[in-house]
Scaffold this motif. Structure first.
Motif, short mmCIF file in Angstrom:
data_model
loop_
_atom_site.label_atom_id
_atom_site.label_comp_id
_atom_site.label_asym_id
_atom_site.label_seq_id
_atom_site.Cartn_x
_atom_site.Cartn_y
_atom_site.Cartn_z
N UNK A 175 -30.58 27.68 25.43
CA UNK A 175 -29.84 26.93 26.46
C UNK A 175 -30.27 25.47 26.59
N UNK A 176 -31.00 24.94 25.62
CA UNK A 176 -31.56 23.61 25.81
C UNK A 176 -30.56 22.48 25.70
N UNK A 177 -29.31 22.78 25.36
CA UNK A 177 -28.27 21.76 25.32
C UNK A 177 -27.22 21.93 26.42
N UNK A 178 -27.49 22.80 27.40
CA UNK A 178 -26.53 22.99 28.49
C UNK A 178 -26.33 21.69 29.27
N UNK A 179 -27.41 20.96 29.53
CA UNK A 179 -27.34 19.72 30.30
C UNK A 179 -26.68 18.62 29.46
N UNK A 180 -25.55 18.06 29.91
CA UNK A 180 -24.88 17.01 29.13
C UNK A 180 -25.68 15.71 29.06
N UNK A 181 -26.74 15.60 29.87
CA UNK A 181 -27.58 14.40 29.83
C UNK A 181 -28.69 14.52 28.80
N UNK A 182 -28.79 15.67 28.12
CA UNK A 182 -29.80 15.79 27.07
C UNK A 182 -29.49 14.75 26.00
N UNK A 183 -30.52 14.04 25.49
CA UNK A 183 -30.26 12.91 24.60
C UNK A 183 -29.77 13.31 23.21
N UNK A 184 -29.21 12.32 22.55
CA UNK A 184 -28.67 12.49 21.20
C UNK A 184 -29.82 12.40 20.18
N UNK A 185 -30.51 13.51 19.97
CA UNK A 185 -31.59 13.55 19.00
C UNK A 185 -31.03 13.83 17.60
N UNK A 186 -31.92 13.81 16.59
CA UNK A 186 -31.48 14.01 15.21
C UNK A 186 -30.83 15.37 15.01
N UNK A 187 -31.19 16.35 15.81
CA UNK A 187 -30.60 17.68 15.65
C UNK A 187 -29.11 17.71 16.01
N UNK A 237 -31.42 7.99 27.89
CA UNK A 237 -31.85 9.20 28.59
C UNK A 237 -33.24 9.02 29.17
N UNK A 238 -34.13 8.36 28.43
CA UNK A 238 -35.50 8.16 28.91
C UNK A 238 -35.53 7.28 30.15
N UNK A 239 -34.58 6.35 30.25
CA UNK A 239 -34.52 5.46 31.40
C UNK A 239 -33.89 6.12 32.61
N UNK A 240 -33.33 7.31 32.42
CA UNK A 240 -32.72 8.03 33.53
C UNK A 240 -31.44 7.41 34.04
N UNK A 241 -30.72 6.70 33.18
CA UNK A 241 -29.51 6.03 33.60
C UNK A 241 -28.34 7.01 33.66
N UNK A 242 -27.49 6.87 34.64
CA UNK A 242 -26.31 7.72 34.75
C UNK A 242 -25.16 7.10 33.99
N UNK A 243 -24.20 7.93 33.67
CA UNK A 243 -23.07 7.42 32.90
C UNK A 243 -22.16 6.58 33.77
N UNK A 244 -21.63 5.54 33.19
CA UNK A 244 -20.72 4.67 33.90
C UNK A 244 -20.79 3.28 33.32
N UNK A 245 -19.98 2.35 33.82
CA UNK A 245 -19.99 0.99 33.30
C UNK A 245 -21.40 0.39 33.34
N UNK A 246 -21.85 -0.08 32.20
CA UNK A 246 -23.17 -0.70 32.14
C UNK A 246 -24.32 0.29 32.15
N UNK A 247 -24.01 1.57 32.10
CA UNK A 247 -25.09 2.57 32.19
C UNK A 247 -25.87 2.69 30.90
N UNK A 248 -25.34 2.20 29.81
CA UNK A 248 -26.05 2.30 28.55
C UNK A 248 -25.20 2.95 27.49
N UNK A 249 -25.77 3.06 26.28
CA UNK A 249 -25.00 3.50 25.12
C UNK A 249 -25.01 5.01 24.98
N UNK A 250 -23.88 5.54 24.59
CA UNK A 250 -23.74 6.95 24.27
C UNK A 250 -23.33 7.06 22.80
#
Length: 399
Positions: A175-187, A237-250
């Motif tokens: 279940x480690x990918x249930x959270x949509x805020x989990x970062x985009x790692x190499x896996x 993800x490490x910065x704890x930024x939420x999604x939205x304008x200016x929130x960072x790159x996805x």
């Protein structure tokens, strides 16, 4: 290979490992412990570990007992004190490192899945075959074969206790990918991982099904899905930024979150598989059941010292599943461990893996699972992806 004289230390086997994260730590545990738990004809020596970050790899070497640290895997392969190269890197580098090590005269252990594509796996098998003629061995690291209960299950099936097989069911749920805020790692990137839950978890499921049944899958029908198609880059993800304008790159997730497929074994037995990393509440739930004409076996990795066995030849009034505690001295691998009832854990599978590879090197025997076994799994995974791309059309697995 000659055994050492009484009282003499066995000859050393210098091990060099490429990669030092989760699997690197697990493999280190195996190499450190195998010669202490079992009487081996060769003594594993942790010669060097390689990684790109000099400070991190040096810290890993100190933590896990490696004598030296390298920042270039090629330098590790070239070391005179390394006779075996253990590949614990992401899948996109398996083929390059393993082939180079084999061509340099080294034995090789490579983590699963063997490669990111069938073509890479075929090249690795060709290199392993050429190396075998020079006395080298190559093994792929499907560690769950080394769970004593599963090794014992294979023995029961091979002895005919289940008779002709009818059904094989394997599920592997996390279940480690249930959270949509989990970062985009190499896996989560195809260019590095090859596939998602399919290669990460499904490879184990496929290998276990074929290993326990003693026969290959010959065709599959599959569905896959990616439920979260964009994830924050690691820095975001490490910065704890939420999604939205200016929130960072996805970034885009380019692998599957889940795979569901059925299959047919060479004998005609039916198989079903589910592999997912988004099953809320499931941490490492690898479960299987095998039904035959004379009985059934069931296993749960989270209770890995236990095997459930039903003998259908017994009178119906008393027959039923019974719990076998696989901790007796006569059970696989248990000669190296504790008195009956003193249970083992996940890390012991890597000790057993190291033991089996050392014995194969010392005897000149072909280890199992071989690179050819890894290629067979890769062909099944490729057939699953092909079938899923055609909306579950039945797809043969090439032999």
């Amino acid at each position: 290979m000659e055994q050492p004289e009484n009282g003499a230390a066995p000859p050393p086997l210098g091990v060099g490992m490429v990669g030092y994260a989760f699997m690197g730590a697990a493999h280190s545990q195996g190499w450190r412990t195998a010669g202490r738990a079992f009487d081996l004809p060769l003594r594993p020596v942790l010669a060097a570990v390689a990684g790109r970050d000099a400070a991190a790899v040096r810290a890993a070497a100190d933590r896990h007992g490696w004598a030296a640290a390298e920042t270039d895997w090629r330098a590790l392969v070239a070391r005179d004190d390394v006779q075996l190269v253990d590949v614990c890197t992401p899948g996109d580098s398996h083929a390059e490192i393993a082939v180079a090590a084999l061509e340099a005269g080294k034995h090789v252990l490579c983590e699963k899945p063997l490669a990111n594509s069938v073509a890479e796996a075929e090249a690795m098998v060709a290199a392993a075959d050429a190396a075998a003629a020079r006395g080298q061995v190559a093994m792929v690291g499907f560690n769950y074969r080394r769970v004593p209960a599963l090794s014992y299950a294979r023995r029961l099936i091979a002895d005919g206790r289940l008779g002709a097989l009818r059904h094989v069911r394997v599920t592997y749920l996390q279940d480690w990918l249930v959270d949509p805020a989990f970062p985009l790692t190499w896996r989560l990137e195809r260019e590095h991982a090859g596939s998602g839950a399919l290669g990460d978890l499904g490879a184990h499921a496929v290998d276990l099904a074929q290993y326990l049944a003693g026969e290959p899958l010959v065709g599959v029908s599959a569905l896959t899905e990616t439920f979260v198609r964009e994830r924050p880059l690691p820095a975001v993800a490490a910065a704890g930024l939420s999604r939205g304008p200016g929130a960072g790159a996805y970034g885009a997730v380019t692998v599957d979150d889940a795979a569901l497929f059925t299959g047919r074994l060479a004998s005609g037995a039916l198989a079903s598989f589910e592999a997912t990393r988004v099953a809320a509440g499931r941490k490492n739930a690898l479960r299987l059941e095998i039904n035959g004409e004379k009985g059934s076996l069931a296993f749960d990795l989270e209770r890995l010292n236990e095997l459930s066995f039903h003998d259908h030849t017994e009178p119906a009034g008393t027959a039923g599943f019974r719990r076998i505690l696989v901790t007796e001295p006569g059970h696989p691998y248990l000669e190296g461990w504790w008195p009956p009832g003193h249970v083992l854990g996940y890390e012991h599978t890597f000790v057993h893996q190291a033991r089996d590879l050392v014995l194969a090197i010392a005897s000149g025997a072909s280890p199992a699972p071989s690179f050819a076994d890894g290629l067979q799994v890769q062909r099944v995974l490729a057939a699953v992806e092909e079938s899923a791309g055609k909306n579950a059309v039945y797809t043969p697995v090439p032999t």
